[in-house]
Motif scaffolding. Structure first.
Motif, PDB file in Angstrom:
ATOM      1  N   PRO A   1       0.794  -1.233  -0.008  1.00 53.13           N
ATOM      2  CA  PRO A   1      -0.080  -0.112   0.169  1.00 53.13           C
ATOM      3  C   PRO A   1       0.858   1.185  -0.042  1.00 53.13           C
ATOM      4  CG  PRO A   1      -0.218  -1.142   1.945  1.00 53.13           C
ATOM      5  CD  PRO A   1       0.549  -1.852   1.218  1.00 53.13           C
ATOM      6  N   GLY A   2       0.717   2.154  -1.072  1.00 49.98           N
ATOM      7  CA  GLY A   2       1.470   3.220  -1.152  1.00 49.98           C
ATOM      8  C   GLY A   2       1.183   4.336  -0.141  1.00 49.98           C
ATOM      9  N   ALA A   3      -0.115   4.298   0.641  1.00 50.33           N
ATOM     10  CA  ALA A   3      -0.278   5.163   1.697  1.00 50.33           C
ATOM     11  C   ALA A   3       0.914   5.184   3.076  1.00 50.33           C
ATOM     12  CB  ALA A   3      -1.631   5.196   2.163  1.00 50.33           C
ATOM     13  N   LEU A   4       1.169   3.833   2.901  1.00 51.97           N
ATOM     14  CA  LEU A   4       2.032   3.756   4.132  1.00 51.97           C
ATOM     15  C   LEU A   4       3.508   4.350   4.021  1.00 51.97           C
ATOM     16  CD1 LEU A   4       1.240   0.003   5.024  1.00 51.97           C
ATOM     17  CD2 LEU A   4       0.461   2.175   6.053  1.00 51.97           C
ATOM     18  N   LEU A   5       3.702   4.655   2.908  1.00 54.93           N
ATOM     19  CA  LEU A   5       5.232   5.398   2.519  1.00 54.93           C
ATOM     20  C   LEU A   5       5.063   6.656   2.301  1.00 54.93           C
ATOM     21  CD1 LEU A   5       6.055   3.172  -0.561  1.00 54.93           C
ATOM     22  CD2 LEU A   5       6.697   2.759   1.834  1.00 54.93           C
ATOM     23  N   ILE A   6       3.998   7.396   2.607  1.00 57.54           N
ATOM     24  CA  ILE A   6       3.744   8.905   2.549  1.00 57.54           C
ATOM     25  C   ILE A   6       4.540   9.503   3.645  1.00 57.54           C
ATOM     26  CG2 ILE A   6       2.100  10.807   2.642  1.00 57.54           C
ATOM     27  CD1 ILE A   6       2.245   9.308  -0.033  1.00 57.54           C
ATOM     28  N   VAL A   7       4.595   9.124   4.573  1.00 53.74           N
ATOM     29  CA  VAL A   7       5.002   9.838   5.812  1.00 53.74           C
ATOM     30  C   VAL A   7       6.627   9.823   5.797  1.00 53.74           C
ATOM     31  CG1 VAL A   7       5.520  10.068   8.336  1.00 53.74           C
ATOM     32  CG2 VAL A   7       3.048   9.689   7.607  1.00 53.74           C
ATOM     33  N   PRO A   8       7.241   8.410   5.570  1.00 52.84           N
ATOM     34  CA  PRO A   8       8.634   8.408   5.324  1.00 52.84           C
ATOM     35  C   PRO A   8       9.240   9.125   4.099  1.00 52.84           C
ATOM     36  CG  PRO A   8       7.635   6.430   5.934  1.00 52.84           C
ATOM     37  CD  PRO A   8       6.599   7.030   5.554  1.00 52.84           C
ATOM     38  N   LEU A   9       8.410   9.113   3.063  1.00 52.79           N
ATOM     39  CA  LEU A   9       9.030   9.782   1.944  1.00 52.79           C
ATOM     40  C   LEU A   9       8.734  11.327   2.211  1.00 52.79           C
ATOM     41  CD1 LEU A   9       7.349   7.923  -1.134  1.00 52.79           C
ATOM     42  CD2 LEU A   9       9.757   7.851  -0.431  1.00 52.79           C
ATOM     43  N   LEU A  10       7.903  11.793   2.821  1.00 48.63           N
ATOM     44  CA  LEU A  10       7.673  13.382   3.230  1.00 48.63           C
ATOM     45  C   LEU A  10       8.895  13.835   4.195  1.00 48.63           C
ATOM     46  CD1 LEU A  10       6.059  16.016   3.120  1.00 48.63           C
ATOM     47  CD2 LEU A  10       4.631  15.177   5.097  1.00 48.63           C
ATOM     48  N   GLU A  11       9.295  12.976   4.997  1.00 50.68           N
ATOM     49  CA  GLU A  11      10.539  13.130   5.842  1.00 50.68           C
ATOM     50  C   GLU A  11      11.778  13.323   5.133  1.00 50.68           C
ATOM     51  OE1 GLU A  11      12.468  11.699  10.019  1.00 50.68           O
ATOM     52  OE2 GLU A  11      10.690  10.952   9.292  1.00 50.68           O
ATOM     53  N   LEU A  12      11.754  12.155   4.233  1.00 53.62           N
ATOM     54  CA  LEU A  12      13.039  12.115   3.469  1.00 53.62           C
ATOM     55  C   LEU A  12      13.301  13.202   2.599  1.00 53.62           C
ATOM     56  CD1 LEU A  12      15.536  10.439   2.288  1.00 53.62           C
ATOM     57  CD2 LEU A  12      13.922   9.192   0.746  1.00 53.62           C
ATOM     58  N   PHE A  13      12.014  13.576   1.688  1.00 49.39           N
ATOM     59  CA  PHE A  13      12.003  14.493   0.602  1.00 49.39           C
ATOM     60  C   PHE A  13      12.408  15.885   1.393  1.00 49.39           C
ATOM     61  CE2 PHE A  13       9.540  11.913  -2.540  1.00 49.39           C
ATOM     62  CZ  PHE A  13      10.662  10.985  -2.670  1.00 49.39           C
ATOM     63  N   THR A  14      11.864  16.117   2.404  1.00 47.18           N
ATOM     64  CA  THR A  14      11.903  17.365   3.161  1.00 47.18           C
ATOM     65  C   THR A  14      13.474  17.471   3.459  1.00 47.18           C
ATOM     66  OG1 THR A  14       9.693  17.409   4.214  1.00 47.18           O
ATOM     67  CG2 THR A  14      11.498  18.757   5.140  1.00 47.18           C
ATOM     68  N   THR A  15      13.981  16.460   3.989  1.00 47.24           N
ATOM     69  CA  THR A  15      15.482  16.554   4.416  1.00 47.24           C
ATOM     70  C   THR A  15      16.440  16.639   3.275  1.00 47.24           C
ATOM     71  OG1 THR A  15      15.105  15.238   6.138  1.00 47.24           O
ATOM     72  CG2 THR A  15      17.381  15.225   5.563  1.00 47.24           C
ATOM     73  N   ILE A  16      16.140  16.301   1.970  1.00 48.58           N
ATOM     74  CA  ILE A  16      17.129  16.387   0.892  1.00 48.58           C
ATOM     75  C   ILE A  16      16.534  17.524   0.009  1.00 48.58           C
ATOM     76  CG2 ILE A  16      17.729  14.069   0.756  1.00 48.58           C
ATOM     77  CD1 ILE A  16      15.784  13.491  -1.430  1.00 48.58           C
ATOM     78  N   GLY A  17      15.323  18.277   0.246  1.00 44.58           N
ATOM     79  CA  GLY A  17      15.145  19.522  -0.527  1.00 44.58           C
ATOM     80  C   GLY A  17      14.062  19.257  -1.721  1.00 44.58           C
ATOM     81  N   TRP A  18      13.410  18.125  -1.800  1.00 42.50           N
ATOM     82  CA  TRP A  18      12.909  17.655  -2.808  1.00 42.50           C
ATOM     83  C   TRP A  18      11.074  18.407  -2.813  1.00 42.50           C
ATOM     84  CZ3 TRP A  18      13.947  12.378  -5.425  1.00 42.50           C
ATOM     85  CH2 TRP A  18      15.097  12.529  -5.769  1.00 42.50           C
ATOM     86  N   ILE A  19      10.925  18.848  -1.547  1.00 43.75           N
ATOM     87  CA  ILE A  19       9.640  19.278  -1.584  1.00 43.75           C
ATOM     88  C   ILE A  19       9.254  20.363  -2.673  1.00 43.75           C
ATOM     89  CG2 ILE A  19       7.820  20.296   0.002  1.00 43.75           C
ATOM     90  CD1 ILE A  19       8.453  17.343   0.703  1.00 43.75           C
ATOM     91  N   ASN A  20       8.016  20.202  -3.209  1.00 46.52           N
ATOM     92  CA  ASN A  20       7.537  21.052  -4.361  1.00 46.52           C
ATOM     93  C   ASN A  20       8.520  21.150  -5.632  1.00 46.52           C
ATOM     94  OD1 ASN A  20       5.528  22.390  -2.931  1.00 46.52           O
ATOM     95  ND2 ASN A  20       7.005  23.613  -1.963  1.00 46.52           N
ATOM     96  N   THR A  21       8.837  19.908  -5.982  1.00 45.45           N
ATOM     97  CA  THR A  21       9.727  19.584  -6.999  1.00 45.45           C
ATOM     98  C   THR A  21       8.895  18.329  -7.788  1.00 45.45           C
ATOM     99  OG1 THR A  21      11.089  18.060  -6.200  1.00 45.45           O
ATOM    100  CG2 THR A  21      11.907  20.367  -6.044  1.00 45.45           C
ATOM    101  N   TYR A  22       9.430  18.149  -9.187  1.00 43.71           N
ATOM    102  CA  TYR A  22       8.997  17.123 -10.048  1.00 43.71           C
ATOM    103  C   TYR A  22       9.198  15.790  -9.659  1.00 43.71           C
ATOM    104  CZ  TYR A  22       7.077  20.614 -13.531  1.00 43.71           C
ATOM    105  OH  TYR A  22       6.548  21.671 -14.093  1.00 43.71           O
ATOM    106  N   GLN A  23      10.609  15.750  -9.105  1.00 43.17           N
ATOM    107  CA  GLN A  23      11.350  14.399  -8.674  1.00 43.17           C
ATOM    108  C   GLN A  23      10.429  13.857  -7.525  1.00 43.17           C
ATOM    109  OE1 GLN A  23      13.030  17.234  -9.283  1.00 43.17           O
ATOM    110  NE2 GLN A  23      14.487  17.457  -7.492  1.00 43.17           N
ATOM    111  N   ALA A  24       9.998  14.905  -6.737  1.00 44.69           N
ATOM    112  CA  ALA A  24       9.262  14.437  -5.648  1.00 44.69           C
ATOM    113  C   ALA A  24       8.092  13.300  -5.786  1.00 44.69           C
ATOM    114  CB  ALA A  24       8.735  15.509  -4.629  1.00 44.69           C
ATOM    115  N   MET A  25       7.559  13.636  -7.218  1.00 40.34           N
ATOM    116  CA  MET A  25       6.259  12.896  -7.681  1.00 40.34           C
ATOM    117  C   MET A  25       6.740  12.094  -8.536  1.00 40.34           C
ATOM    118  SD  MET A  25       3.562  16.217  -8.294  1.00 40.34           S
ATOM    119  CE  MET A  25       4.681  17.189  -9.288  1.00 40.34           C
ATOM    120  N   ILE A  26       7.759  11.944  -9.526  1.00 40.25           N
ATOM    121  CA  ILE A  26       8.281  11.010 -10.383  1.00 40.25           C
ATOM    122  C   ILE A  26       8.896   9.827  -9.524  1.00 40.25           C
ATOM    123  CG2 ILE A  26      10.063  10.582 -12.091  1.00 40.25           C
ATOM    124  CD1 ILE A  26       9.539  13.703 -12.980  1.00 40.25           C
ATOM    125  N   VAL A  27       9.710  10.061  -8.651  1.00 37.06           N
ATOM    126  CA  VAL A  27      10.274   8.985  -8.019  1.00 37.06           C
ATOM    127  C   VAL A  27       9.364   8.056  -7.304  1.00 37.06           C
ATOM    128  CG1 VAL A  27      12.247   8.295  -6.511  1.00 37.06           C
ATOM    129  CG2 VAL A  27      12.510  10.087  -8.073  1.00 37.06           C
TER     130      VAL A  27
END
Length: 261
Positions: A108-134
Motif C-alpha cells: 500500500p502506497g499510503a504507508l510510504l507517504i510519511v517516510p517519503l515526506l520526511e526524506l524529501f524534506t531533508t534532501i530539499g525535494w518538496i515542491n519539485t517534479y522528482q518528488a512525484m516522479i520517483v
C-alpha cells in the motif's frame, strides 16, 4: 442474448457517469442541477472558468504531462531491460526477484507517504517534479517488469539464436529483433504506466503545495469555482473532461495498435 445484454448493461453502468460529466460541463452555471439529458442551452461558461488566470489549470495540465511522461519513459527504459533479463537469462535468484516485484506492487502506497515526506524534506525535494516522479516509478516499475516478463517469455528463443548466428551480440539481438516484436506489449504497458501516474493523487497532494507545481488531479480537488460563479461543480466537470481526454486518446491508440498487430 443474455450475455450480450449483460455486457451492454455493464458498459452503460461504467459510461453513464462519464456521459453525465460531459453533459454537466456544457451546462450554464444556473442550470448545473438540471436533470435533462442534454444541456439547454449549451454553454462554455465552465470551460472559460477552468482556464481563468487565477485557476492555474493550464499549468497543472503541463505538470501532469511532465510527471506522467517522464515516469513512463524512465520506467520503460529500465523495466524493458529488466524484464528481458528475467525472462531470457538463467541466473540464480530469478524467482526471488520476481516474487519481490509482485510484493512491491501490492504494497500500500499510503504507508510510504510519511517516510517519503520526511526524506524529501531533508534532501530539499518538496515542491519539485522528482518528488512525484520517483515515488510514482516505485509503483509503475513493478507493473512494467511483471507484464513485460510474461510477454518476453512468449517469444521464441530461436529468433535470438538466429540473430546471434548472423553476428549479433546478445544486446543487438534484443534491440534489433526482440524489442520490435515486443512493441505491442511495450506500448500497452506504457499506456498502463501513464494512466496510473496521470491519475495519481496522494503523492502529488502530499509532496507539492506550490500551485505552479501541482498536477491536474490536485488542482481539480482544490477548485472552488471562479468568483463570478456560484458553484464549483461546473468547473470540476469541465476539468474532469479535459483530464480524461489524454487517457481516452492513449487507450484508442493502444486499441488501434493492437488491431494492426
Amino acid at each position: 442474448m443474455w450475455r450480450r445484454a449483460g455486457m451492454i448493461g455493464i458498459a452503460l453502468y461504467c459510461l453513464v457517469p462519464f456521459y453525465w460529466m460531459v453533459v454537466s460541463s456544457f451546462r450554464r452555471t444556473a442550470d448545473i442541477h438540471d436533470k435533462s439529458p442534454l444541456p439547454a442551452p449549451w454553454s462554455l461558461e465552465s470551460y472559460d472558468a477552468v482556464f481563468a488566470a487565477d485557476m492555474g489549470f493550464g499549468r497543472s495540465l503541463v505538470n501532469s504531462l511532465v510527471v506522467a511522461g517522464t515516469t513512463t519513459a524512465v520506467t520503460l527504459l529500465i523495466g524493458t531491460m529488466a524484464a528481458y533479463a528475467l525472462a531470457r537469462l538463467a541466473f540464480r535468484g530469478k524467482n526471488v526477484i520476481l516474487a519481490l516485484v509482485i510484493a512491491v506492487s501490492m504494497f500500500p502506497g499510503a504507508l510510504l507517504i510519511v517516510p517519503l515526506l520526511e526524506l524529501f524534506t531533508t534532501i530539499g525535494w518538496i515542491n519539485t517534479y522528482q518528488a512525484m516522479i520517483v515515488p510514482s516509478m516505485s509503483f509503475a516499475l513493478p507493473l512494467t517488469i511483471w507484464n513485460l516478463t510474461t510477454f518476453f517469455r512468449q517469444l521464441p528463443y530461436e529468433l535470438e539464436q538466429a540473430a546471434m548466428i548472423d553476428g549479433c551480440t546478445a544486446f543487438a539481438a534484443f534491440r534489433r529483433v526482440m524489442l520490435p516484436l515486443a512493441a505491442p506489449g511495450v506500448f500497452t504497458t506504457a499506456i498502463l504506466a501513464f494512466i496510473a501516474t496521470w491519475n495519481e493523487f496522494i503523492i502529488a497532494v502530499t509532496m507539492v503545495n506550490d500551485q505552479s507545481r501541482q498536477t491536474a488531479t490536485v488542482r481539480i480537488a482544490q477548485f472552488t469555482g471562479a468568483a463570478k460563479f456560484d458553484t464549483p461543480f461546473g468547473t470540476q466537470m469541465a476539468a474532469g473532461v479535459l483530464v480524461t481526454i489524454p487517457l481516452v486518446s492513449r487507450c484508442c491508440s493502444s486499441s488501434a495498435a493492437s488491431s494492426q498487430g
